[in-house]
Design an enzyme around this catalytic site. Structure first.
Site, PDB file in Angstrom:
ATOM      1  N   HIS A  24       4.549  -3.968   5.180  1.00 25.10           N
ATOM      2  CA  HIS A  24       5.159  -3.293   6.331  1.00 25.10           C
ATOM      3  C   HIS A  24       5.418  -1.814   6.037  1.00 25.10           C
ATOM      4  O   HIS A  24       5.030  -0.939   6.815  1.00 25.10           O
ATOM      5  CB  HIS A  24       6.472  -3.994   6.680  1.00 25.10           C
ATOM      6  CG  HIS A  24       7.181  -3.398   7.861  1.00 25.10           C
ATOM      7  ND1 HIS A  24       7.025  -3.868   9.134  1.00 25.10           N
ATOM      8  CD2 HIS A  24       8.055  -2.355   7.953  1.00 25.10           C
ATOM      9  CE1 HIS A  24       7.759  -3.149   9.966  1.00 25.10           C
ATOM     10  NE2 HIS A  24       8.395  -2.220   9.270  1.00 25.10           N
ATOM     11  N   GLU A  25       6.072  -1.571   4.922  1.00 23.92           N
ATOM     12  CA  GLU A  25       6.411  -0.188   4.594  1.00 23.92           C
ATOM     13  C   GLU A  25       5.182   0.635   4.230  1.00 23.92           C
ATOM     14  O   GLU A  25       5.148   1.843   4.464  1.00 23.92           O
ATOM     15  CB  GLU A  25       7.427  -0.161   3.445  1.00 23.92           C
ATOM     16  CG  GLU A  25       8.758  -0.833   3.764  1.00 23.92           C
ATOM     17  CD  GLU A  25       9.436  -0.232   4.984  1.00 23.92           C
ATOM     18  OE1 GLU A  25       9.226   0.967   5.267  1.00 23.92           O
ATOM     19  OE2 GLU A  25      10.168  -0.959   5.668  1.00 23.92           O
ATOM     20  N   HIS A  68       3.905   2.297   7.362  1.00 24.66           N
ATOM     21  CA  HIS A  68       4.602   3.548   7.653  1.00 24.66           C
ATOM     22  C   HIS A  68       4.154   4.662   6.705  1.00 24.66           C
ATOM     23  O   HIS A  68       3.882   5.789   7.111  1.00 24.66           O
ATOM     24  CB  HIS A  68       6.121   3.354   7.500  1.00 24.66           C
ATOM     25  CG  HIS A  68       6.718   2.421   8.510  1.00 24.66           C
ATOM     26  ND1 HIS A  68       6.482   2.537   9.858  1.00 24.66           N
ATOM     27  CD2 HIS A  68       7.568   1.378   8.365  1.00 24.66           C
ATOM     28  CE1 HIS A  68       7.164   1.585  10.501  1.00 24.66           C
ATOM     29  NE2 HIS A  68       7.814   0.882   9.608  1.00 24.66           N
TER      30      HIS A  68
END
Length: 454
Positions: A22-23, A26
């Site tokens: 997920h990170e 980003h």
């Protein structure tokens, strides 16, 4: 202690992978747009260890309950001076997040959830293309194990034990073909021919406008042979009170020979708590007993874990693996949205939600289950959950950031930094309170507490 260690280790590995993916979404898009990333963290709280490469610190923190990517200018307080006035430093920094166009910031916000959706698809694609566990012994014919009373199939005259010889325009179809033809004939009437007692019986089935996952217009397929094996009986449940024990094999229910728990659950759901007579094989002898289903979780159940049948690997061709993984992600995403809708409309109790403790228990159970299917399915479901929940328009979450950016785009000016800071502070308090509620809810579901209930 063994279960606790397995659950803890499984949870850390599972959540760690989800958070990193997920990170990284980003991180990658922020770097692509030239935003300065100050730190990439797995976990929260005090730093355990890490390394600084270039301008970014990569670290692992004490609490493995999430993670974050810290970008210059991302937090509202970074944009304020000591006296609460907006700082001019970041406004002149071309690599600060706030210096980039809103559409780029939206894409950075979307990148995290999108990465989780991609991960879920990749996991299920790998599973279907490389593994795809199927029962070693399956029923080769399209035999109907049971028909739900009052369903379209029952109204059409279809009976348990029937073998579908023709469905729509397909002769001797598999269950997969039946499902495909049913889905392209929603709210239509199709001709069906079944074999019953050596005779061919022509019928007409009106396919409903919407088909459920567990049955086809009320038909429960027979995929397996043999009785339903009992792996474990939960203490204090109707199964335990009726005398069912681990190692038993349920040969019949009210005289019906069921082969899967799916059919048994559908039968009890139709009975709405009506007592059921079980004929059980135990150590070579037959034992009769009566069980009283109870409303456990979301349906009528007895409270036992079935013994899975022996499996073999049957990898699918790439095109079918893509189709199956796409359908899995679409179906589970729709289910998550439906649960959230029912939660907000009070059709589902918030006590049914699971947090870190509940996820840890599920991860531990999946880790100890035989085969790869439970592991891949749980990981994919959690990845989808993480992606969808982060898209909710709530401050602190990715969806909240995107929502505020959309508002600013409509207003054509930035929302006051002081106002943003107050919004994030209020949201943080709500998140912490909700997090505490979910953890408390998880803890009360632990066996040590559920065994104390009457």
């Amino acid at each position: 202690m063994h279960e606790f260690l397995v659950a803890t280790a499984s949870f850390i590995v599972l959540v760690g992978v989800m958070v990193v993916v997920h990170e990284f979404g980003h991180f990658a898009v922020a770097k692509f747009f030239g935003v300065r990333v100050e730190s990439f963290s797995v976990g929260f709280g005090p730093r355990l260890f890490g390394v600084t490469l270039g301008e970014t610190e990569y670290k692992v923190c004490l609490l493995p309950l999430g993670g974050f990517v810290k970008m210059t200018g991302e937090a509202p307080e970074q944009n304020l001076e000591a006296g609460g006035k907006p700082t001019e430093v970041l406004a002149d920094d071309p690599r600060a997040l706030t210096s980039h166009p809103r559409w780029q910031r939206m894409l950075i916000g979307l990148a995290g959830p999108t990465s989780n959706f991609i991960l879920a698809f990749v996991l299920m694609f790998f599973y279907f293309a490389a593994i795809n566990e199927v029962p070693s012994v399956q029923v080769s014919t399209t035999t109907i194990e049971w028909v739900i009373p009052g369903s379209p199939a029952a109204q059409a005259g279809i009976e348990p034990g029937d073998v579908i010889r023709r469905f729509d325009n397909q002769d001797n179809p598999t269950w997969e073909v039946v499902a495909e033809r049913a889905n392209i004939n929603l709210n239509q009437t199709v001709p069906v021919s079944v074999e019953r007692g050596g005779n061919t019986v022509p019928l007409s089935l009106h396919v409903p406008a919407e088909l459920k996952d567990d049955d086809l217009a009320g038909m429960l397929p027979q995929f397996l042979l043999g009785p339903i094996g009992v792996e474990q009986v939960q203490s204090g449940t109707p199964a335990d009170q009726a005398g069912l024990r681990a190692g038993d094999a349920i040969q019949s229910v009210d005289g019906h020979a069921f082969h899967t728990v799916t059919t048994l659950l559908a039968y009890m759901q139709a009975g709405q708590g009506k007592p059921v007579s079980l004929l059980v094989l135990r150590n070579g002898s037959t034992v009769a007993m009566v069980a009283h289903p109870a409303k456990l979780d979301t349906g009528w159940k007895l409270g036992f874990i079935n013994r899975p049948p022996p499996y073999r690997d049957d990898p699918l061709p790439l095109n079918r693996a893509v189709a199956k993984s796409t359908a899995f992600c679409a179906d589970n995403s729709t289910l998550i949205v439906e649960v959230l809708r029912r939660l907000f409309t009070r059709q589902v109790s918030a006590t049914q939600l699971s947090g870190p403790v509940g996820i840890a228990r599920m991860a531990g159970e999946a880790a100890e289950m035989k085969g790869w299917s439970p592991k891949f399915i749980l990981a994919s479901e959690i990845s989808l959950n993480l992606g969808i929940l982060n898209l909710l328009p709530f401050p602190i979450l990715d969806g909240g950031m995107i929502f505020l950016l959309l508002i600013e785009s409509l207003l054509r000016h930035d929302i006051s930094i002081n106002v943003k800071e107050r919004i994030y502070q209020a949201a943080f308090v709500v998140i912490i309170a909700f997090f505490a509620f979910v953890i408390f809810n998880d803890v009360t579901k632990l066996p040590i507490f559920t065994h104390l209930k009457p």
